[in-house]
Motif scaffolding. Structure first.
Motif, PDB file in Angstrom:
ATOM      1  N   ALA A  81      22.866 -14.294 -12.196  1.00  0.00           N
ATOM      2  CA  ALA A  81      23.337 -15.672 -12.277  1.00  0.00           C
ATOM      3  C   ALA A  81      23.932 -15.853 -13.664  1.00  0.00           C
ATOM      4  O   ALA A  81      23.202 -15.851 -14.668  1.00  0.00           O
ATOM      5  CB  ALA A  81      22.196 -16.653 -12.048  1.00  0.00           C
ATOM      6  N   PHE A  82      25.243 -15.973 -13.731  1.00  0.00           N
ATOM      7  CA  PHE A  82      25.949 -16.109 -15.008  1.00  0.00           C
ATOM      8  C   PHE A  82      26.505 -17.525 -15.078  1.00  0.00           C
ATOM      9  O   PHE A  82      27.476 -17.860 -14.388  1.00  0.00           O
ATOM     10  CB  PHE A  82      27.064 -15.066 -15.110  1.00  0.00           C
ATOM     11  N   LEU A  83      25.883 -18.360 -15.913  1.00  0.00           N
ATOM     12  CA  LEU A  83      26.195 -19.780 -15.946  1.00  0.00           C
ATOM     13  C   LEU A  83      26.363 -20.244 -17.386  1.00  0.00           C
ATOM     14  O   LEU A  83      26.252 -19.439 -18.319  1.00  0.00           O
ATOM     15  CB  LEU A  83      25.105 -20.560 -15.206  1.00  0.00           C
ATOM     16  N   ALA A  84      26.645 -21.505 -17.584  1.00  0.00           N
ATOM     17  CA  ALA A  84      27.007 -21.978 -18.921  1.00  0.00           C
ATOM     18  C   ALA A  84      25.813 -22.168 -19.836  1.00  0.00           C
ATOM     19  O   ALA A  84      25.817 -21.726 -20.992  1.00  0.00           O
ATOM     20  CB  ALA A  84      27.812 -23.270 -18.812  1.00  0.00           C
ATOM     21  N   HIS A  85      24.773 -22.860 -19.350  1.00  0.00           N
ATOM     22  CA  HIS A  85      23.705 -23.320 -20.232  1.00  0.00           C
ATOM     23  C   HIS A  85      22.322 -22.988 -19.690  1.00  0.00           C
ATOM     24  O   HIS A  85      22.144 -22.878 -18.471  1.00  0.00           O
ATOM     25  CB  HIS A  85      23.805 -24.850 -20.400  1.00  0.00           C
ATOM     26  N   PRO A  86      21.323 -22.879 -20.571  1.00  0.00           N
ATOM     27  CA  PRO A  86      19.946 -22.785 -20.103  1.00  0.00           C
ATOM     28  C   PRO A  86      19.630 -23.990 -19.217  1.00  0.00           C
ATOM     29  O   PRO A  86      19.982 -25.115 -19.568  1.00  0.00           O
ATOM     30  CB  PRO A  86      19.121 -22.833 -21.401  1.00  0.00           C
ATOM     31  N   ASP A  87      19.036 -23.751 -18.095  1.00  0.00           N
ATOM     32  CA  ASP A  87      18.629 -24.675 -17.016  1.00  0.00           C
ATOM     33  C   ASP A  87      19.656 -24.790 -15.898  1.00  0.00           C
ATOM     34  O   ASP A  87      19.350 -25.299 -14.824  1.00  0.00           O
ATOM     35  CB  ASP A  87      18.186 -26.057 -17.500  1.00  0.00           C
ATOM     36  N   ASP A  88      20.902 -24.312 -16.098  1.00  0.00           N
ATOM     37  CA  ASP A  88      21.890 -24.382 -15.013  1.00  0.00           C
ATOM     38  C   ASP A  88      21.441 -23.558 -13.806  1.00  0.00           C
ATOM     39  O   ASP A  88      21.534 -24.007 -12.661  1.00  0.00           O
ATOM     40  CB  ASP A  88      23.261 -23.879 -15.483  1.00  0.00           C
ATOM     41  N   ALA A  89      20.950 -22.344 -14.053  1.00  0.00           N
ATOM     42  CA  ALA A  89      20.508 -21.502 -12.937  1.00  0.00           C
ATOM     43  C   ALA A  89      19.337 -22.134 -12.208  1.00  0.00           C
ATOM     44  O   ALA A  89      19.261 -22.109 -10.977  1.00  0.00           O
ATOM     45  CB  ALA A  89      20.124 -20.114 -13.440  1.00  0.00           C
ATOM     46  N   GLU A  90      18.410 -22.721 -12.978  1.00  0.00           N
ATOM     47  CA  GLU A  90      17.224 -23.313 -12.374  1.00  0.00           C
ATOM     48  C   GLU A  90      17.588 -24.501 -11.493  1.00  0.00           C
ATOM     49  O   GLU A  90      16.948 -24.756 -10.469  1.00  0.00           O
ATOM     50  CB  GLU A  90      16.243 -23.741 -13.475  1.00  0.00           C
ATOM     51  N   ILE A  91      18.627 -25.215 -11.850  1.00  0.00           N
ATOM     52  CA  ILE A  91      19.084 -26.354 -11.053  1.00  0.00           C
ATOM     53  C   ILE A  91      19.885 -25.882  -9.841  1.00  0.00           C
ATOM     54  O   ILE A  91      19.717 -26.392  -8.733  1.00  0.00           O
ATOM     55  CB  ILE A  91      19.930 -27.308 -11.914  1.00  0.00           C
ATOM     56  N   LEU A  92      20.736 -24.898 -10.025  1.00  0.00           N
ATOM     57  CA  LEU A  92      21.770 -24.592  -9.034  1.00  0.00           C
ATOM     58  C   LEU A  92      21.447 -23.461  -8.068  1.00  0.00           C
ATOM     59  O   LEU A  92      21.909 -23.491  -6.929  1.00  0.00           O
ATOM     60  CB  LEU A  92      23.085 -24.268  -9.762  1.00  0.00           C
ATOM     61  N   CYS A  93      20.705 -22.440  -8.508  1.00  0.00           N
ATOM     62  CA  CYS A  93      20.559 -21.274  -7.624  1.00  0.00           C
ATOM     63  C   CYS A  93      19.213 -20.573  -7.733  1.00  0.00           C
ATOM     64  O   CYS A  93      19.047 -19.483  -7.174  1.00  0.00           O
ATOM     65  CB  CYS A  93      21.682 -20.263  -7.878  1.00  0.00           C
ATOM     66  N   ALA A  94      18.231 -21.151  -8.426  1.00  0.00           N
ATOM     67  CA  ALA A  94      16.952 -20.472  -8.623  1.00  0.00           C
ATOM     68  C   ALA A  94      16.212 -20.235  -7.318  1.00  0.00           C
ATOM     69  O   ALA A  94      15.491 -19.233  -7.183  1.00  0.00           O
ATOM     70  CB  ALA A  94      16.068 -21.266  -9.588  1.00  0.00           C
ATOM     71  N   GLY A  95      16.347 -21.145  -6.351  1.00  0.00           N
ATOM     72  CA  GLY A  95      15.682 -20.943  -5.071  1.00  0.00           C
ATOM     73  C   GLY A  95      16.175 -19.695  -4.369  1.00  0.00           C
ATOM     74  O   GLY A  95      15.377 -18.908  -3.820  1.00  0.00           O
ATOM     75  N   THR A  96      17.473 -19.475  -4.400  1.00  0.00           N
ATOM     76  CA  THR A  96      18.049 -18.278  -3.785  1.00  0.00           C
ATOM     77  C   THR A  96      17.641 -17.032  -4.560  1.00  0.00           C
ATOM     78  O   THR A  96      17.334 -15.990  -3.962  1.00  0.00           O
ATOM     79  CB  THR A  96      19.582 -18.410  -3.729  1.00  0.00           C
TER      80      THR A  96
END
Length: 254
Positions: A13-28
């Motif tokens: 998961a390559f995203l902009a900021h810390p917490d973006d992955a947890e909001i957007l794709c952590a379940g997957t």
């Protein structure tokens, strides 16, 4: 349909900021972890603008630690390109850093931001991710060693913030939704690791809005799927990326 299993079961998961992955794709990501995948979370910045009270270096140190803690819940490794908030750009130097990061990880599955989103850091990371996903397995694209099994990965775009196109305001129509109902508690635990952001919003809103807003969006996507919670993605199907929907095949999304 024959399930295509990649040589390397590695997701990034390559995203902009810390917490973006947890909001957007952590379940997957959690569901992939349960299938034995190696997982990585990378951010372009350490979140150095994420405080009204602390100076950039201090809040960045805190947020790197939060990103690491959240990744550990998942059993993942956290990485940061060390760019700076609201200053992420697609230029030669940053592109090189992104390609080299992908070269080291050699992912076969990548999640990143959509082309259009509410802030330009996200949109610039989208370009960096597309460039690195295409280029990292080209032998001459990096001076770092080429990992065996490196290839152009499956590439998926997470929802924009609130799931809406920032220009039209219309809800993005995903190509796949993944049921995350059974891992929502762990997804919430990962997001709660980012307490510097959670506490600020809790003080401002008088409620745990940080967690609740994530759950509301996941519930909206879940309702579309007929489940309690879901995450939604748009698959990149341009030449020469994989055309099969590996999320649907592995996780039963639709």
């Amino acid at each position: 349909m024959t399930l295509i299993i990649p040589q390397r079961k590695v997701a990034l998961a390559f995203l902009a900021h810390p917490d973006d992955a947890e909001i957007l794709c952590a379940g997957t990501l959690l569901r992939l972890a349960d299938l034995g995948w190696e997982l990585h979370i990378a951010t372009a910045t350490p979140g150095d603008c994420g405080s009204n009270a602390l100076p950039p270096d201090e809040i960045a140190k805190i947020r790197r630690a939060e990103g690491t803690a959240a990744a550990q819940v998942l059993g993942a490794t956290y990485h940061c390109l060390e760019e700076r908030d609201v200053n992420v750009v697609f230029d030669k130097a940053t592109n090189r850093k992104a390609i080299d990061l992908f070269r080291q990880i050699a992912p076969s599955l990548v999640f990143t931001h959509p082309r259009l989103d509410y802030m330009l850091d996200h949109e610039q990371v989208h370009q960096l991710a597309r460039s690195a996903a295409f280029a990292y397995s080209i032998p001459n694209a990096s001076q770092l060693p080429l990992v065996e099994g490196s290839t152009i990965p499956w590439l998926y775009y997470c929802d924009p913030i609130e799931g809406s196109d920032p220009y039209s305001g219309e809800v993005v129509n995903p190509t796949v939704r993944v049921d995350i109902s059974e891992v929502m508690d762990r997804k919430s635990e990962m997001l709660a690791c980012h307490s510097s952001q959670r506490e600020w919003l809790r003080a401002h809103h008088g409620m745990d809005e940080y967690i609740e807003s994530m759950k509301r969006h996941s519930a909206m996507r879940g309702q579309e799927l007929g489940s309690q919670y879901a995450e939604a993605f748009v698959q990149h199907r341009g030449h020469p990326y994989p055309q099969s929907d590996i999320l649907q095949e592995l996780l039963g999304g639709e």
